[in-house]
Design a protein around this motif. Structure first.
Motif, mmCIF file in Angstrom:
data_model
loop_
_atom_site.group_PDB
_atom_site.id
_atom_site.type_symbol
_atom_site.label_atom_id
_atom_site.label_comp_id
_atom_site.label_asym_id
_atom_site.label_seq_id
_atom_site.Cartn_x
_atom_site.Cartn_y
_atom_site.Cartn_z
ATOM 1 N N SER A 156 0.817 -1.224 0.000
ATOM 2 C CA SER A 156 0.000 0.000 0.000
ATOM 3 C C SER A 156 0.843 1.263 0.000
ATOM 4 C CB SER A 156 -0.888 0.035 1.241
ATOM 5 O OG SER A 156 -1.714 -1.089 1.273
ATOM 6 N N SER A 157 1.973 1.220 0.709
ATOM 7 C CA SER A 157 2.804 2.398 0.945
ATOM 8 C C SER A 157 2.092 3.331 1.921
ATOM 9 C CB SER A 157 3.139 3.166 -0.352
ATOM 10 O OG SER A 157 2.153 4.138 -0.634
ATOM 11 N N PRO A 158 2.845 4.229 2.571
ATOM 12 C CA PRO A 158 2.209 5.146 3.535
ATOM 13 C C PRO A 158 1.219 6.093 2.866
ATOM 14 C CG PRO A 158 4.627 5.330 3.605
ATOM 15 C CD PRO A 158 4.298 4.420 2.477
ATOM 16 N N TYR A 159 1.294 6.221 1.560
ATOM 17 C CA TYR A 159 0.361 7.127 0.865
ATOM 18 C C TYR A 159 -1.065 6.588 0.902
ATOM 19 C CZ TYR A 159 -1.820 9.825 -2.891
ATOM 20 O OH TYR A 159 -2.663 10.612 -3.610
ATOM 21 N N LEU A 160 -1.214 5.280 0.815
ATOM 22 C CA LEU A 160 -2.553 4.698 0.731
ATOM 23 C C LEU A 160 -3.080 4.138 2.047
ATOM 24 C CD1 LEU A 160 -2.329 2.741 -2.656
ATOM 25 C CD2 LEU A 160 -3.181 5.049 -2.235
ATOM 26 N N GLN A 161 -2.195 3.829 2.968
ATOM 27 C CA GLN A 161 -2.660 3.174 4.192
ATOM 28 C C GLN A 161 -1.692 3.471 5.338
ATOM 29 O OE1 GLN A 161 -4.479 -0.975 4.170
ATOM 30 N NE2 GLN A 161 -2.378 -1.495 4.664
ATOM 31 N N ASN A 162 -2.252 3.788 6.500
ATOM 32 C CA ASN A 162 -1.425 4.060 7.683
ATOM 33 C C ASN A 162 -1.837 3.126 8.814
ATOM 34 O OD1 ASN A 162 -1.547 7.450 6.735
ATOM 35 N ND2 ASN A 162 0.315 6.262 6.792
ATOM 36 N N PRO A 163 -1.249 1.937 8.889
ATOM 37 C CA PRO A 163 -1.639 0.943 9.893
ATOM 38 C C PRO A 163 -1.561 1.434 11.339
ATOM 39 C CG PRO A 163 -0.289 -0.087 8.220
ATOM 40 C CD PRO A 163 -0.244 1.383 7.962
ATOM 41 N N LEU A 164 -0.590 2.307 11.649
ATOM 42 C CA LEU A 164 -0.467 2.766 13.039
ATOM 43 C C LEU A 164 -1.683 3.605 13.440
ATOM 44 C CD1 LEU A 164 3.337 3.734 13.290
ATOM 45 C CD2 LEU A 164 2.246 1.503 13.639
ATOM 46 N N VAL A 165 -2.232 4.341 12.482
ATOM 47 C CA VAL A 165 -3.422 5.145 12.763
ATOM 48 C C VAL A 165 -4.625 4.211 12.966
ATOM 49 C CG1 VAL A 165 -4.974 6.908 11.814
ATOM 50 C CG2 VAL A 165 -2.503 7.110 11.473
ATOM 51 N N LEU A 166 -4.599 3.083 12.282
ATOM 52 C CA LEU A 166 -5.719 2.129 12.384
ATOM 53 C C LEU A 166 -5.599 1.223 13.617
ATOM 54 C CD1 LEU A 166 -5.865 1.157 8.596
ATOM 55 C CD2 LEU A 166 -7.587 2.472 9.840
ATOM 56 N N GLY A 167 -4.493 1.331 14.356
ATOM 57 C CA GLY A 167 -4.405 0.561 15.607
ATOM 58 C C GLY A 167 -3.212 -0.364 15.731
#
Ligand code: LCS
Length: 393
Positions: A187-198
């Motif tokens: 995804s890359s940080p452009y499309l998805q931010n796992p840390l923000v999602l938990g």
């Protein structure tokens, strides 16, 4: 420049960069193995953590730190740890978080060696492991045991494009004190931010979208909290899989155009996916941007876009796939992905050949699966190339 409250593109261009003594526009390459101390006391203070001076490049280096700071900011984490390869990032995280009698729950379809290093090596040190379809939350609930310490998720998975609900999976894991690690390479940080999602830890093979130009192998890990960051950095320093300053410079240069490249690659991928979906010789296709993808709605919810990786199977199975792979001219027949150039490959005999046939089948990596990484070329040329190769079947 402080980019904390700025937009994503501003962060891409400016985060982590700093003015050198000569005011250079880019972070200089500090191609040095070691750093001179001002005097013996300064050296002792650096080692004691009382001075923030640099010591030795495996421990830290300004060029590498600039790249780490940029990715940490883009991923909304406390700090980043850059590594010599994506696999060094994966192994460093495993080494930091696993140990004798600890248990890891891992997506069954992950990049072959991310699973292989657990089965072949970490098992020798007494680590227990369970591979499941993490897109099914019930399977996560069922797999967690008293000694589970890590839930390792790849989403979308390589190469089956399964999508795991990071937010829900993290809630389940955290109820049991389990650390959530997400491989965000696809995804890359452009499309998805796992840390923000938990999630607690996110990692990338920067060889792919982050660097984006098929000229560097590398990895990066970002931890949400300071304690986890320190644990992982300490592990990387002892294991020794650090990034090199030149690698960091090149990768940081690639990173600056991430959103432009991702937008173009995704726009192309959508058109290629639509073309393949309608093609009479295509039996099935998995692309998160298509309504036919089983987790299309989840992808829309947790990702900002659908990236540019497509897996598909042809009616003639592997034989037909081979004809296509042998006859494309624009797409390179090569492993790796996420670069400006289109690439095609066959996971069962290439990236995932290290897995047993049974494990591959259980994970959905069938012999007929062909993987296409869509680049940023003119999409009509990509489709024309596929069209003439498919005509040879
Ligand atoms: N994680 C994912 C999701 C990957 O796809 C890869 C490499 C890695 C980690 C490891 O990164 P590396 O050490 O290669 O930088 N994936 C590859 C692939 O699908 N084809 O070639 C390499």
């Amino acid at each position: 420049m402080n980019t904390k409250n700025k937009g994503f593109n501003t962060k891409l261009v400016h985060a982590g960069s700093y003015d050198d003594v000569f005011g250079s526009a880019t972070t200089p390459i500090y191609q040095t193995s070691t750093f001179m101390f001002k005097n013996a006391q300064h050296g002792a203070d650096c080692f004691a953590g009382k001075s923030d001076g640099y010591i030795y490049t495996r421990i830290g280096n300004p060029t590498i730190n600039a790249f780490e700071d940029a990715v940490a900011e883009l991923e909304h984490g406390f700090g980043g740890v850059a590594t010599s390869s994506g696999m060094a990032a994966v192994s460093t995280v495993y080494m930091a978080l696993l140990g004798k009698d600890k248990h890891i729950v891992c997506s069954s379809s992950v990049y072959g060696p991310s699973r292989g290093v657990l089965e072949r090596d970490f098992s020798r040190y007494g680590v227990e492991m369970t591979f499941i379809d993490t897109s099914d939350l019930q399977q996560i609930k069922d797999a967690i045991k008293d000694n589970t310490s890590v839930l390792y998720i790849e989403t979308p998975t390589n190469p089956t494009m399964q999508i795991t609900d990071i937010e829900e999976a993290s809630k389940i894991a955290h109820q049991h004190g389990v650390t959530v690690v997400v491989d965000n390479t696809f995804s890359s940080p452009y499309l998805q931010n796992p840390l923000v999602l938990g999630a607690d830890v996110v990692l990338h093979s920067i060889t792919k979208y982050i660097n984006g130009h098929a000229d560097i192998v590398g990895g990066v890990i970002v931890a949400k909290e300071e304690a986890m960051y320190k644990k992982i950095r300490g592990q990387m320093i002892y294991l020794g899989g650090n990034m090199d300053p030149h690698q960091a410079y090149m990768t940081h240069r690639g990173l600056k155009t991430l959103s432009l490249r991702m937008e173009k690659a995704e726009e192309n991928a959508m058109k290629v996916a639509e073309y393949l979906e309608k093609h009479p010789k295509v039996e099935w296709i998995l692309y998160p941007g298509l309504k036919s993808h089983p987790q299309h709605e989840l992808a829309k919810k947790q990702m900002k876009g659908f990236s540019s990786m497509i897996s598909f199977g042809l009616k003639g199975g592997l034989d037909a796939g081979r004809i296509v792979m042998d006859n494309v001219h624009l797409a390179g027949l090569a492993v790796s992905l996420g670069g400006v150039e289109s690439l095609i490959q066959h996971p069962a005999s290439m990236t995932h050949a290290g897995m047993s046939k049974e494990a591959r089948e259980e994970a959905g990596i069938t012999d007929g699966l062909v993987r296409y990484s869509v680049g940023i070329e003119n999409v009509e040329d990509i489709i024309e190339d596929l069209e003439q190769a498919m005509a040879k079947i």
